[in-house]
Scaffold this motif. Structure first.
Motif, mmCIF file in Angstrom:
data_model
loop_
_atom_site.group_PDB
_atom_site.id
_atom_site.type_symbol
_atom_site.label_atom_id
_atom_site.label_comp_id
_atom_site.label_asym_id
_atom_site.label_seq_id
_atom_site.Cartn_x
_atom_site.Cartn_y
_atom_site.Cartn_z
ATOM 1 N N LEU A 156 3.384 11.315 14.045
ATOM 2 C CA LEU A 156 2.300 11.384 13.073
ATOM 3 C C LEU A 156 2.841 11.571 11.660
ATOM 4 C CD1 LEU A 156 -0.689 11.445 12.407
ATOM 5 C CD2 LEU A 156 -0.720 13.894 12.986
ATOM 6 N N ARG A 157 3.869 12.409 11.550
ATOM 7 C CA ARG A 157 4.456 12.654 10.221
ATOM 8 C C ARG A 157 5.102 11.381 9.673
ATOM 9 N NH1 ARG A 157 6.794 16.794 11.689
ATOM 10 N NH2 ARG A 157 5.279 18.338 10.967
ATOM 11 N N GLU A 158 5.839 10.670 10.517
ATOM 12 C CA GLU A 158 6.456 9.428 10.067
ATOM 13 C C GLU A 158 5.408 8.370 9.735
ATOM 14 O OE1 GLU A 158 9.094 8.158 13.093
ATOM 15 O OE2 GLU A 158 10.610 9.707 12.707
ATOM 16 N N SER A 159 4.326 8.349 10.481
ATOM 17 C CA SER A 159 3.267 7.378 10.214
ATOM 18 C C SER A 159 2.610 7.638 8.865
ATOM 19 C CB SER A 159 2.220 7.439 11.331
ATOM 20 O OG SER A 159 2.781 7.077 12.579
ATOM 21 N N VAL A 160 2.421 8.912 8.543
ATOM 22 C CA VAL A 160 1.823 9.250 7.248
ATOM 23 C C VAL A 160 2.727 8.797 6.107
ATOM 24 C CG1 VAL A 160 1.150 11.165 5.748
ATOM 25 C CG2 VAL A 160 0.481 11.166 8.157
ATOM 26 N N LEU A 161 4.029 9.033 6.253
ATOM 27 C CA LEU A 161 4.964 8.650 5.186
ATOM 28 C C LEU A 161 5.034 7.130 5.035
ATOM 29 C CD1 LEU A 161 7.864 11.186 5.862
ATOM 30 C CD2 LEU A 161 6.115 11.288 4.081
ATOM 31 N N ARG A 162 5.055 6.425 6.173
ATOM 32 C CA ARG A 162 5.112 4.961 6.096
ATOM 33 C C ARG A 162 3.827 4.400 5.484
ATOM 34 N NH1 ARG A 162 4.033 0.776 10.114
ATOM 35 N NH2 ARG A 162 5.140 -1.119 9.495
ATOM 36 N N PHE A 163 2.712 4.976 5.855
ATOM 37 C CA PHE A 163 1.433 4.517 5.308
ATOM 38 C C PHE A 163 1.367 4.778 3.799
ATOM 39 C CE2 PHE A 163 -3.000 5.303 4.128
ATOM 40 C CZ PHE A 163 -3.616 4.162 4.613
ATOM 41 N N SER A 164 1.836 5.938 3.370
ATOM 42 C CA SER A 164 1.801 6.256 1.933
ATOM 43 C C SER A 164 2.669 5.305 1.131
ATOM 44 C CB SER A 164 2.256 7.701 1.704
ATOM 45 O OG SER A 164 3.621 7.867 2.047
ATOM 46 N N ARG A 165 3.800 4.897 1.708
ATOM 47 C CA ARG A 165 4.659 3.937 1.010
ATOM 48 C C ARG A 165 3.944 2.599 0.847
ATOM 49 N NH1 ARG A 165 9.447 1.461 4.350
ATOM 50 N NH2 ARG A 165 7.598 0.405 5.179
ATOM 51 N N GLU A 166 3.312 2.134 1.924
ATOM 52 C CA GLU A 166 2.610 0.856 1.854
ATOM 53 C C GLU A 166 1.463 0.898 0.850
ATOM 54 O OE1 GLU A 166 3.541 -1.848 3.316
ATOM 55 O OE2 GLU A 166 5.187 -0.955 4.459
ATOM 56 N N ILE A 167 0.728 1.998 0.833
ATOM 57 C CA ILE A 167 -0.414 2.111 -0.073
ATOM 58 C C ILE A 167 0.056 2.230 -1.523
ATOM 59 C CG2 ILE A 167 -2.353 3.572 -0.731
ATOM 60 C CD1 ILE A 167 -2.771 1.720 1.685
ATOM 61 N N ALA A 168 1.202 2.893 -1.748
ATOM 62 C CA ALA A 168 1.719 2.993 -3.117
ATOM 63 C C ALA A 168 2.051 1.606 -3.664
ATOM 64 C CB ALA A 168 2.959 3.883 -3.145
ATOM 65 N N PHE A 169 2.676 0.774 -2.825
ATOM 66 C CA PHE A 169 2.945 -0.599 -3.249
ATOM 67 C C PHE A 169 1.648 -1.374 -3.452
ATOM 68 C CE2 PHE A 169 7.249 0.025 -1.293
ATOM 69 C CZ PHE A 169 7.980 -0.234 -2.428
ATOM 70 N N ALA A 170 0.673 -1.139 -2.586
ATOM 71 C CA ALA A 170 -0.605 -1.828 -2.719
ATOM 72 C C ALA A 170 -1.304 -1.436 -4.009
ATOM 73 C CB ALA A 170 -1.496 -1.519 -1.518
ATOM 74 N N ALA A 171 -1.237 -0.138 -4.368
ATOM 75 C CA ALA A 171 -1.855 0.323 -5.615
ATOM 76 C C ALA A 171 -1.183 -0.331 -6.819
ATOM 77 C CB ALA A 171 -1.756 1.842 -5.714
ATOM 78 N N ALA A 172 0.148 -0.409 -6.783
ATOM 79 C CA ALA A 172 0.859 -1.061 -7.889
ATOM 80 C C ALA A 172 0.451 -2.523 -8.014
ATOM 81 C CB ALA A 172 2.368 -0.943 -7.670
ATOM 82 N N GLU A 173 0.242 -3.190 -6.875
ATOM 83 C CA GLU A 173 -0.173 -4.592 -6.900
ATOM 84 C C GLU A 173 -1.562 -4.744 -7.509
ATOM 85 O OE1 GLU A 173 -0.698 -8.347 -3.786
ATOM 86 O OE2 GLU A 173 -0.041 -6.374 -3.072
ATOM 87 N N VAL A 174 -2.467 -3.825 -7.164
ATOM 88 C CA VAL A 174 -3.820 -3.871 -7.719
ATOM 89 C C VAL A 174 -3.789 -3.695 -9.226
ATOM 90 C CG1 VAL A 174 -6.028 -2.643 -7.823
ATOM 91 C CG2 VAL A 174 -4.993 -3.162 -5.614
ATOM 92 N N TYR A 175 -3.022 -2.716 -9.692
ATOM 93 C CA TYR A 175 -2.957 -2.462 -11.130
ATOM 94 C C TYR A 175 -2.263 -3.600 -11.861
ATOM 95 C CZ TYR A 175 -4.892 2.224 -11.171
ATOM 96 O OH TYR A 175 -5.747 3.280 -11.091
ATOM 97 N N ALA A 176 -1.245 -4.185 -11.242
ATOM 98 C CA ALA A 176 -0.575 -5.315 -11.881
ATOM 99 C C ALA A 176 -1.525 -6.491 -12.019
ATOM 100 C CB ALA A 176 0.661 -5.720 -11.075
ATOM 101 N N GLY A 177 -2.308 -6.748 -10.980
ATOM 102 C CA GLY A 177 -3.280 -7.837 -11.058
ATOM 103 C C GLY A 177 -4.331 -7.592 -12.110
ATOM 104 N N ALA A 178 -4.812 -6.332 -12.192
ATOM 105 C CA ALA A 178 -5.814 -6.002 -13.209
ATOM 106 C C ALA A 178 -5.238 -6.150 -14.611
ATOM 107 C CB ALA A 178 -6.328 -4.586 -12.992
#
Length: 419
Positions: free
Chosen positions: A122-144
């Protein structure tokens, strides 16, 4: 550990994580309220939008945790509720703070949520998910940011085009306000050739120029129009000095600076003078790299620029023709016709050479032009010729003889406003 080899969570862990969605969202909101000052400073509506994003992130984590092999975290499902509102009210750094807070909340509940043996998973899943979402957030802001930059570039081009056409209407005002130019004072139009490095694209030349002038605390609107690089500088009365510092952003040839006007909606006059000056600068072989449009008034007048002709007549011929200045006009005419010789002018005027010298000083005081300087003497010669032509019997006033319909309409509007 690869995705294929990753252990699946137990059914008990999956159910516990799923049931905790509401509690995790509430705890995340409380944690943001406690630790994030920028979140507390948001309006109620903005906090609600951020809360929806946090809740969507937790829901997305739960769905992803059940099926890690089948799909990756989706930025659309998390930021799709209000991406524009979010990117306007919350910066990328603050969004990463939000992700970090949600991760901390889930990590703090790992022990109570995970079944026996699932804690590390569960701990590793949370860290992996946070990494993916951080990249996704950067992509959203870059597109905006990319979309906003493209929109600003179109607005900028429309505003500069309106200045070129002299259309200071309501649409121009709204577009200028959207660009932050609604209240910018001391505006100057600048034009030169496009740098050779920008032939393949206009964006680098425009960005380079805009970035360079901002280093001097000056705002700039800039576009490339065919072979010309055009800029409108705002917020400075020392436009010539700024342009001299950034002249390397322009291509070869002269860079002409128009007169500084009070605001953007009067920039059409500066634009017409600068463009006329750029066309006429070729007639001055020794022209400096950066020059003001007034420096080529004689060349502009010879090229048929009616405003330049009027300026020369108003600055030189009219003051010298005023009552009480007859001797100055006579001296200027004689001095120019006799090749700038003091002695020959004195003999022709039947005065002492010192008298001619004194009158030349008075002419410089009255007109601002020194007849002992060859270039300024040439400007005076042209101005006097234009003045004599305007006063010749049967000639029309210089202000209307060659004026275009647009100039006549503008003159009529000014006359009506001042009457």
């Amino acid at each position: 550990m690869s995705d294929a080899a990753r252990q699946h969570p137990s059914e008990a862990t999956s159910r516990a994580v799923e049931r905790s969605a509401g509690d995790l969202a509430t705890l995340a909101s409380q944690r943001m309220e406690e630790k994030l000052r920028w979140y507390r400073d948001l309006s109620a509506e903005e906090r609600s939008q951020v809360g929806l994003v946090a809740q969507a992130g937790i829901s997305q984590f739960i769905a992803w945790f059940h099926h890690q092999e089948s799909h990756s975290p989706s930025a659309i499902s998390i930021f799709g509720n209000a991406p524009q509102e979010l990117t306007r009210s919350v910066s990328l750094r603050q969004t990463l703070d939000l992700v970090r807070t949600v991760v901390d909340v889930v990590e703090s509940r790992v022990e109570s949520l995970a079944g026996p043996g699932d804690e590390q998973l569960l701990r590793e899943s949370v860290l992996r998910f946070s990494r993916e979402i951080a990249f996704a957030a950067a992509e959203v802001y870059a597109g905006a940011a990319e979309a906003r930059g493209a929109w600003d570039a179109r607005l900028e081009a429309l505003v500069v085009d309106a200045v070129l056409r002299g259309e200071a209407d309501d649409s121009m005002q709204s577009r200028a306000s959207a660009l932050g130019w609604g209240d910018v004072a001391d505006v100057t139009f600048v034009v030169g050739s496009t740098p050779t490095t920008a032939r393949a694209g206009a964006v680098p030349a425009v960005d380079d120029l805009r970035r360079s002038v901002r280093q001097h605390g000056v705002e700039a609107l800039a576009i490339v129009q065919r072979s010309r690089l055009i800029a409108i500088l705002g917020g400075t009365r020392a436009a010539v000095e700024v342009v001299e510092e950034v002249a390397g952003c322009f291509g070869p040839g002269p860079v002409v600076v128009g007169p500084t006007v009070p605001h953007l909606f009067a920039a059409g006059r500066s634009a017409r003078a600068a463009l006329s000056g750029l066309s006429a600068a070729a007639a001055w072989p020794d022209a400096p790299r950066v020059l003001e449009s007034d420096a080529v008034l004689p060349e502009r007048a010879l090229a048929g620029d009616s405003p330049a002709r009027r300026v020369l007549v108003d600055r030189i011929h009219r003051p010298l023709s005023a009552p009480g200045h007859a001797s100055l006009l006579e001296t200027a005419t004689a001095y120019l016709e006799l090749g700038g010789s003091l002695e020959a002018s004195a003999r022709a005027l039947f005065v002492h050479p010192n008298t001619v010298r004194y009158r030349l000083g008075r002419i410089a005081d009255v007109t601002g032009y020194d007849l002992t300087t060859p270039r300024e003497a040439w400007a005076v010669r042209i101005a006097l010729a234009l003045g004599r032509l305007a006063e010749a019997p049967g000639s029309r006033p210089a202000s209307r003889a060659t004026a275009s319909p647009a100039q006549l309409e503008e003159t009529s509007k000014v006359s009506s406003a001042t009457s």
